[in-house]
Design a protein around this motif. Structure first.
Motif, PDB file in Angstrom:
ATOM      1  N   SER A   1       1.193  -0.934   0.185  1.00  0.00           N
ATOM      2  CA  SER A   1      -0.141  -0.226  -0.116  1.00  0.00           C
ATOM      3  C   SER A   1       0.768   1.225  -0.156  1.00  0.00           C
ATOM      4  N   ASP A   2       2.407   1.571   0.933  1.00  0.00           N
ATOM      5  CA  ASP A   2       2.801   2.809   0.933  1.00  0.00           C
ATOM      6  C   ASP A   2       3.662   2.340  -0.354  1.00  0.00           C
ATOM      7  N   LEU A   3       3.862   1.305  -0.970  1.00  0.00           N
ATOM      8  CA  LEU A   3       4.836   1.592  -2.443  1.00  0.00           C
ATOM      9  C   LEU A   3       3.633   1.596  -3.656  1.00  0.00           C
ATOM     10  N   LEU A   4       2.875   1.760  -3.542  1.00  0.00           N
ATOM     11  CA  LEU A   4       1.899   2.167  -4.428  1.00  0.00           C
ATOM     12  C   LEU A   4       1.079   3.841  -4.186  1.00  0.00           C
ATOM     13  N   SER A   5       0.861   4.289  -2.911  1.00  0.00           N
ATOM     14  CA  SER A   5       0.402   5.351  -2.890  1.00  0.00           C
ATOM     15  C   SER A   5       1.780   6.635  -1.963  1.00  0.00           C
ATOM     16  N   ASN A   6       2.432   6.048  -2.058  1.00  0.00           N
ATOM     17  CA  ASN A   6       4.110   6.941  -1.150  1.00  0.00           C
ATOM     18  C   ASN A   6       5.384   6.409  -1.592  1.00  0.00           C
ATOM     19  N   ALA A   7       5.608   6.224  -2.151  1.00  0.00           N
ATOM     20  CA  ALA A   7       7.014   5.780  -3.096  1.00  0.00           C
ATOM     21  C   ALA A   7       7.823   6.594  -2.513  1.00  0.00           C
ATOM     22  N   LYS A   8       7.777   8.376  -2.668  1.00  0.00           N
ATOM     23  CA  LYS A   8       8.924   9.259  -2.404  1.00  0.00           C
ATOM     24  C   LYS A   8       9.082   8.481  -1.099  1.00  0.00           C
ATOM     25  N   THR A   9       8.399   8.358   0.233  1.00  0.00           N
ATOM     26  CA  THR A   9       8.349   8.017   1.120  1.00  0.00           C
ATOM     27  C   THR A   9       8.487   6.323   1.557  1.00  0.00           C
TER      28      THR A   9
END
Length: 350
Positions: free
Chosen positions: A27-35
């Protein structure tokens, strides 16, 4: 509440934790790739906390409450557990978050202050996590229990089948020894030949029947040897007819499965016949469909419709129940003739 966490259960929770953390990372990779890297560390830190409180709940607290007797005790403990987990889901979660910040493991992306909105968010997030762990753990444990129950049932049936075999073989041997005793008592010259035939039967019972299957040709041979041994007791008045129609003699079936019907024809049929005794045997196996028919002379009892099964037939019927799902055994007493017909779909072996 002294219970050691079983290594298998620990592996289960670690596996669920890996799935849970993997979903959070995705989920983080898809929505918040920069952080992503920072959030990934946060996800792992949260997963450690969630896994710990799930293990505490499902492996210690819930089993402890279940063991308690009395509704009031269970209610009080349940209420205490609910309050405890409200703390875990809110203030406890904030405490774990702060501990991670202190260790420079957890990086806050919002306010670090405790607020009603933040507590509600933490509570909902942690509640979902505990339900996620619980559902997967319960489903897995339920499947394991079903698998163990099935395995126990298989082992129980195997033990019962072995017991039935252990009954059948001595029963078969006892009848044969009785025949030899009769010949020896009459000082018959056929006694030595009967002992030789018995040795062949014993060799078969010792070395062939221990396995699960034998070829049909082997079963036919032992039936022929048994019939030849029985014939030694009778003169030419006994008429025996045996024929077969088998497409493949190498097909397999459980050893001595057909023998009880042949034994029954001699012991409870021709041996009690005062007229002209006879036995007709037919075996056919085509397209995995076995038909074994045995007809023999028999004296009519006072109630011809009442057929009492002896130990051989009773054991055979139970073995069939344990071995096959598609079979039919019918017996009939009619007009001085006893007939038995066994139909088996050999492909239906359990």
């Amino acid at each position: 509440m002294q219970k050691k966490l079983h290594i298998k259960n620990l592996k289960l929770y670690l596996s669920i934790a890996a799935i849970y953390c993997g979903l959070a990372l995705l989920s983080d990779l898809l929505s918040n790739a920069k952080t992503f890297n920072t959030r990934a560390a946060n996800d792992i830190w949260r997963t450690i906390y969630i896994t710990s409180i799930c293990i505490l709940l499902y492996e210690y607290i819930v089993p402890y409450i279940r063991k308690k007797k009395g509704f009031l005790k269970k209610f009080i403990l349940g209420l205490f557990t609910l309050l405890l987990y409200i703390f875990f889901f809110t203030l406890g979660s904030y405490g774990w978050r702060g501990f991670g910040i202190t260790l420079h493991i957890f990086t806050p992306f919002g306010s670090n202050d405790i607020s009603y909105e933040g507590a509600s968010e933490q509570f909902g997030y942690n509640l979902f996590s505990v339900i996620f762990f619980g559902l997967i753990a319960h489903t897995y444990n339920h499947q394991q229990l079903r698998r163990r129950a099935q395995q126990l049932q298989i082992e129980k049936q195997a033990a019962e089948l072995n017991y039935l075999k252990s009954q059948t073989n001595p029963h078969f041997l006892f009848n044969t020894l009785n025949n030899i005793y009769s010949l020896a008592r009459d000082k018959s010259d056929l006694a030595p030949e009967s002992i030789l035939r018995l040795s062949k039967i014993l060799r078969y019972m010792l070395y062939e029947t221990a396995g699960t299957y034998v070829a049909i040709e082997q079963e036919l041979k032992i039936i022929d040897d048994y019939i030849a041994l029985e014939q030694l007791r009778y003169d030419d008045s006994l008429n025996i007819s045996i024929n077969h129609n088998i497409e493949n003699m190498k097909q397999s079936l459980p050893p001595l499965l057909l023998m009880p019907l042949v034994e029954n024809a001699f012991k409870h049929g021709v041996s009690e016949t005062r007229g002209e005794p006879f036995i007709d045997i037919h075996l056919s196996v085509n397209n995995r469909q076995l038909l074994f028919q045995v007809r023999n002379s028999s004296e009519i009892s006072d109630d011809a419709n009442l057929i009492k099964e002896n130990i051989g037939l009773s054991n055979l019927r139970r073995q069939l129940e344990l071995l096959y799902t598609d079979y039919k055994l019918t017996i009939e007493q009619k007009q001085s003739v006893f007939s038995a017909a066994l139909h088996i779909n050999l492909a239906s072996h359990v």
